[in-house]
Scaffold this motif. Structure first.
Motif, PDB file in Angstrom:
ATOM      1  N   LEU A  18       0.839  -1.201   0.000  1.00 57.69           N
ATOM      2  CA  LEU A  18       0.000   0.000   0.000  1.00 57.69           C
ATOM      3  C   LEU A  18       0.874   1.251   0.000  1.00 57.69           C
ATOM      4  N   ALA A  19       1.926   1.262   0.812  1.00 59.46           N
ATOM      5  CA  ALA A  19       2.846   2.407   0.833  1.00 59.46           C
ATOM      6  C   ALA A  19       3.483   2.604  -0.540  1.00 59.46           C
ATOM      7  N   ASP A  20       3.869   1.502  -1.189  1.00 53.25           N
ATOM      8  CA  ASP A  20       4.467   1.589  -2.526  1.00 53.25           C
ATOM      9  C   ASP A  20       3.468   2.151  -3.542  1.00 53.25           C
ATOM     10  N   ALA A  21       2.209   1.704  -3.462  1.00 49.58           N
ATOM     11  CA  ALA A  21       1.177   2.196  -4.383  1.00 49.58           C
ATOM     12  C   ALA A  21       0.935   3.691  -4.184  1.00 49.58           C
ATOM     13  N   LEU A  22       0.956   4.130  -2.941  1.00 49.63           N
ATOM     14  CA  LEU A  22       0.771   5.561  -2.667  1.00 49.63           C
ATOM     15  C   LEU A  22       1.956   6.363  -3.197  1.00 49.63           C
ATOM     16  N   ALA A  70     -14.844  12.285   6.494  1.00 53.67           N
ATOM     17  CA  ALA A  70     -13.744  11.617   5.805  1.00 53.67           C
ATOM     18  C   ALA A  70     -13.242  10.465   6.670  1.00 53.67           C
ATOM     19  N   LEU A  71     -12.896   9.382   5.995  1.00 54.62           N
ATOM     20  CA  LEU A  71     -12.252   8.248   6.644  1.00 54.62           C
ATOM     21  C   LEU A  71     -10.768   8.365   6.341  1.00 54.62           C
ATOM     22  N   LEU A  72      -9.944   8.309   7.374  1.00 58.08           N
ATOM     23  CA  LEU A  72      -8.499   8.389   7.195  1.00 58.08           C
ATOM     24  C   LEU A  72      -7.913   7.001   7.402  1.00 58.08           C
ATOM     25  N   LEU A  73      -7.183   6.539   6.386  1.00 59.30           N
ATOM     26  CA  LEU A  73      -6.531   5.234   6.445  1.00 59.30           C
ATOM     27  C   LEU A  73      -5.039   5.432   6.244  1.00 59.30           C
ATOM     28  N   PHE A  74      -4.254   4.483   6.735  1.00 61.82           N
ATOM     29  CA  PHE A  74      -2.809   4.641   6.687  1.00 61.82           C
ATOM     30  C   PHE A  74      -2.137   3.357   6.209  1.00 61.82           C
ATOM     31  N   SER A  75      -1.044   3.537   5.467  1.00 66.21           N
ATOM     32  CA  SER A  75      -0.249   2.397   5.018  1.00 66.21           C
ATOM     33  C   SER A  75       0.671   1.913   6.133  1.00 66.21           C
ATOM     34  N   HIS A  79       2.760   6.756   9.965  1.00 65.89           N
ATOM     35  CA  HIS A  79       2.316   7.905   9.160  1.00 65.89           C
ATOM     36  C   HIS A  79       1.102   8.611   9.762  1.00 65.89           C
ATOM     37  N   LYS A  80       0.538   8.051  10.830  1.00 68.35           N
ATOM     38  CA  LYS A  80      -0.632   8.669  11.465  1.00 68.35           C
ATOM     39  C   LYS A  80      -0.175   9.892  12.256  1.00 68.35           C
ATOM     40  N   PRO A  81      -0.789  11.060  11.992  1.00 70.57           N
ATOM     41  CA  PRO A  81      -0.408  12.256  12.748  1.00 70.57           C
ATOM     42  C   PRO A  81      -0.666  12.081  14.246  1.00 70.57           C
ATOM     43  N   ALA A  82       0.208  12.636  15.045  1.00 69.55           N
ATOM     44  CA  ALA A  82       0.082  12.534  16.508  1.00 69.55           C
ATOM     45  C   ALA A  82      -1.175  13.228  17.015  1.00 69.55           C
ATOM     46  N   SER A  83      -1.743  14.134  16.224  1.00 73.11           N
ATOM     47  CA  SER A  83      -2.945  14.858  16.647  1.00 73.11           C
ATOM     48  C   SER A  83      -4.200  13.981  16.618  1.00 73.11           C
ATOM     49  N   LEU A  84      -4.132  12.812  15.960  1.00 72.37           N
ATOM     50  CA  LEU A  84      -5.273  11.889  15.938  1.00 72.37           C
ATOM     51  C   LEU A  84      -5.245  11.046  17.205  1.00 72.37           C
ATOM     52  N   PRO A  85      -6.374  10.419  17.548  1.00 68.54           N
ATOM     53  CA  PRO A  85      -6.363   9.529  18.719  1.00 68.54           C
ATOM     54  C   PRO A  85      -5.234   8.504  18.591  1.00 68.54           C
ATOM     55  N   ASP A 113      -2.841   8.130   4.126  1.00 72.98           N
ATOM     56  CA  ASP A 113      -1.626   8.820   4.577  1.00 72.98           C
ATOM     57  C   ASP A 113      -1.757  10.332   4.390  1.00 72.98           C
ATOM     58  N   ILE A 114      -2.809  10.898   4.950  1.00 73.24           N
ATOM     59  CA  ILE A 114      -3.164  12.304   4.730  1.00 73.24           C
ATOM     60  C   ILE A 114      -2.014  13.268   5.040  1.00 73.24           C
ATOM     61  N   ALA A 115      -1.169  12.936   5.989  1.00 77.54           N
ATOM     62  CA  ALA A 115      -0.055  13.815   6.348  1.00 77.54           C
ATOM     63  C   ALA A 115       1.227  13.443   5.606  1.00 77.54           C
ATOM     64  N   GLY A 116       1.122  12.536   4.657  1.00 82.55           N
ATOM     65  CA  GLY A 116       2.284  12.143   3.879  1.00 82.55           C
ATOM     66  C   GLY A 116       2.849  10.833   4.362  1.00 82.55           C
ATOM     67  N   PRO A 117       3.843  10.354   3.729  1.00 83.87           N
ATOM     68  CA  PRO A 117       4.668  11.037   2.742  1.00 83.87           C
ATOM     69  C   PRO A 117       4.055  11.116   1.340  1.00 83.87           C
ATOM     70  N   HIS A 118       3.066  10.279   1.029  1.00 87.49           N
ATOM     71  CA  HIS A 118       2.458  10.289  -0.309  1.00 87.49           C
ATOM     72  C   HIS A 118       0.944  10.193  -0.181  1.00 87.49           C
ATOM     73  N   PRO A 119       0.271  11.302   0.172  1.00 87.53           N
ATOM     74  CA  PRO A 119      -1.176  11.242   0.371  1.00 87.53           C
ATOM     75  C   PRO A 119      -1.922  10.963  -0.933  1.00 87.53           C
ATOM     76  N   MET A 120      -3.074  10.364  -0.763  1.00 99.73           N
ATOM     77  CA  MET A 120      -3.941  10.058  -1.906  1.00 99.73           C
ATOM     78  C   MET A 120      -5.362  10.024  -1.374  1.00 99.73           C
TER      79      MET A 120
END
Length: 133
Positions: A18-22, A70-75, A79-85, A113-120
């Motif tokens: 998933l990270a590679d695809a992003l 919005a639903l936030l998902l991560f590879s 990559h999850k921002p510290a500001s999220l739970p 990966d909304i905060a990067g490194p490769h958001p989509m």
């Protein structure tokens, strides 16, 4: 003879394909990665360890101006921002398909990966189609 206990391999909260695809922004590779690997999902409330039916409560973002959800998902949990739970779950492709199907009418967009490194981003309908392919 006493049996030796095997050292437990720590659970990795990541999906490298998933990270590679992003990184390449390749929707076909994203679809493949989602169909064949887990997704890191932020949780508002973690599930109860002794109840396998309790997967916890998924955290979603509601735009205060529009009310859009919005639903936030991560590879990768890294990559999850510290500001999220702080809690996350590693969810299967089947779980993701069921969740998107159940909430397709409420969720307007899905960010990876909304905060990067490769958001989509994608629509729930696009992801459901990718998971069903």
């Amino acid at each position: 003879m006493a049996g030796k206990k095997r050292a437990k391999v720590p659970l990795e909260f990541r999906n490298t394909p998933l990270a590679d695809a992003l990184q390449t922004q390749d929707m076909a590779a994203l679809a493949f990665a989602l169909r064949h690997g887990p997704t890191v999902v932020p949780l508002l409330r973690p599930g109860q360890r002794d109840d396998p039916r309790d997967a916890g409560e998924v955290w979603t973002y509601r735009d205060p101006n529009t009310g859009d959800i919005a639903l936030l998902l991560f590879s990768d949990a890294a990559h999850k921002p510290a500001s999220l739970p702080p809690a996350v779950a590693l969810q299967s492709p089947e779980w993701l398909r069921t969740f998107l199907g159940a909430h397709e009418g409420e969720i307007t967009t899905v960010f990876f990966d909304i905060a990067g490194p490769h958001p989509m981003q994608a629509t729930p309908a696009d992801l459901i189609a990718a998971l069903d392919a």
